[in-house]
Design a protein around this motif. Structure first.
Motif, PDB file in Angstrom:
ATOM      1  N   VAL A 271       5.546   4.686   2.526  1.00 19.44           N
ATOM      2  CA  VAL A 271       5.094   6.006   2.964  1.00 19.44           C
ATOM      3  C   VAL A 271       5.965   7.099   2.352  1.00 19.44           C
ATOM      4  O   VAL A 271       7.186   7.042   2.424  1.00 19.44           O
TER       5      VAL A 271
ATOM      6  N   THR B 210       0.836  -1.191   0.000  1.00 20.41           N
ATOM      7  CA  THR B 210       0.000   0.000   0.000  1.00 20.41           C
ATOM      8  C   THR B 210       0.873   1.244   0.000  1.00 20.41           C
ATOM      9  O   THR B 210       1.799   1.365   0.799  1.00 20.41           O
TER      10      THR B 210
ATOM     11  N   TRP C  51      -5.662   0.683   9.748  1.00 18.37           N
ATOM     12  CA  TRP C  51      -4.724   0.303   8.706  1.00 18.37           C
ATOM     13  C   TRP C  51      -5.129  -0.943   7.927  1.00 18.37           C
ATOM     14  O   TRP C  51      -5.056  -0.957   6.694  1.00 18.37           O
TER      15      TRP C  51
ATOM     16  N   VAL D 294       1.288   5.218   0.666  1.00 20.17           N
ATOM     17  CA  VAL D 294       0.710   6.227   1.547  1.00 20.17           C
ATOM     18  C   VAL D 294       1.367   7.556   1.243  1.00 20.17           C
ATOM     19  O   VAL D 294       2.593   7.661   1.210  1.00 20.17           O
TER      20      VAL D 294
ATOM     21  N   TRP E   1       1.579  11.196   2.894  1.00 22.57           N
ATOM     22  CA  TRP E   1       1.284  11.928   4.130  1.00 22.57           C
ATOM     23  C   TRP E   1       1.627  13.388   3.909  1.00 22.57           C
ATOM     24  O   TRP E   1       2.780  13.741   3.678  1.00 22.57           O
TER      25      TRP E   1
ATOM     26  N   LEU F 268      -3.486   5.382   0.102  1.00 24.67           N
ATOM     27  CA  LEU F 268      -4.009   6.108   1.254  1.00 24.67           C
ATOM     28  C   LEU F 268      -3.386   7.488   1.278  1.00 24.67           C
ATOM     29  O   LEU F 268      -2.163   7.628   1.198  1.00 24.67           O
TER      30      LEU F 268
ATOM     31  N   ALA G  15       3.763  -0.584   4.542  1.00 24.53           N
ATOM     32  CA  ALA G  15       3.392   0.599   3.751  1.00 24.53           C
ATOM     33  C   ALA G  15       4.617   1.242   3.125  1.00 24.53           C
ATOM     34  O   ALA G  15       5.698   1.264   3.711  1.00 24.53           O
TER      35      ALA G  15
END
Length: 160
Positions: free
Chosen positions: A94, A2, A62, A4, A6, A70, A92
């Motif tokens: 990120v 996944t 999560w 992500v 942020w 995400l 993840a």
């Protein structure tokens, strides 16, 4: 795995607006604003920003985001704070994107909200500290730019 994204920066920089706009351009994606996850008051004296509550809530959610991009908007002030969250996202990929705006525009945006105006100096100090800390994978300036333009720039630097 996944992915992500942020988005972080001081209050008033456009995290929630830009995050929502990026999310809306993605297929089968999710969006979380950590401010919403941390609406638990009063805060603990040892965790005035409610990072413990927010990171626990994000960790609990999560598993529901597996295999979908995400987008997260939420304040981070140090790499240690970022790790507090990312450690709860096993597997993840990120990417941390800092949104930045000049002090005059940040002041105008924050005061334009019309609430918590007595905290404007704290917000400006937070922005200054983020400039000094200079962490994240990339930074996008939002000065004088429409949210949709910033969102397109963020998305292009993240996954396009």
């Amino acid at each position: 795995m996944t992915t992500v994204l942020w988005l972080f920066g001081p209050s008033g920089v456009g995290k929630s607006t830009v995050g929502w706009l990026v999310y809306r351009t993605l297929d089968r994606a999710a969006y979380v604003d950590t401010d919403q996850l941390g609406l638990c008051y009063p805060e603990s004296a040892d965790d005035p920003e409610n990072h413990r509550v927010k990171s626990s809530a994000l960790g609990a959610l999560w598993p529901e985001f597996e295999d979908a991009p995400l987008v997260v908007s939420g304040g981070l002030d140090t790499t240690a704070t970022a790790r507090r969250y990312t450690d709860r996202l096993p597997g993840a990929d990120v990417t941390l994107c800092r949104l930045r705006v000049n002090r005059a525009e940040l002041r105008t945006r924050f005061l334009g909200r019309g609430w918590l105006t007595d905290q404007v100096d704290l917000v400006l100090a937070e922005a200054d500290e983020l400039d000094r800390a200079d962490f994240g994978d990339f930074t996008v300036d939002t000065d004088g730019r429409a949210p949709a333009e910033v969102a397109a720039d963020v998305r292009a630097r993240w996954i396009d």
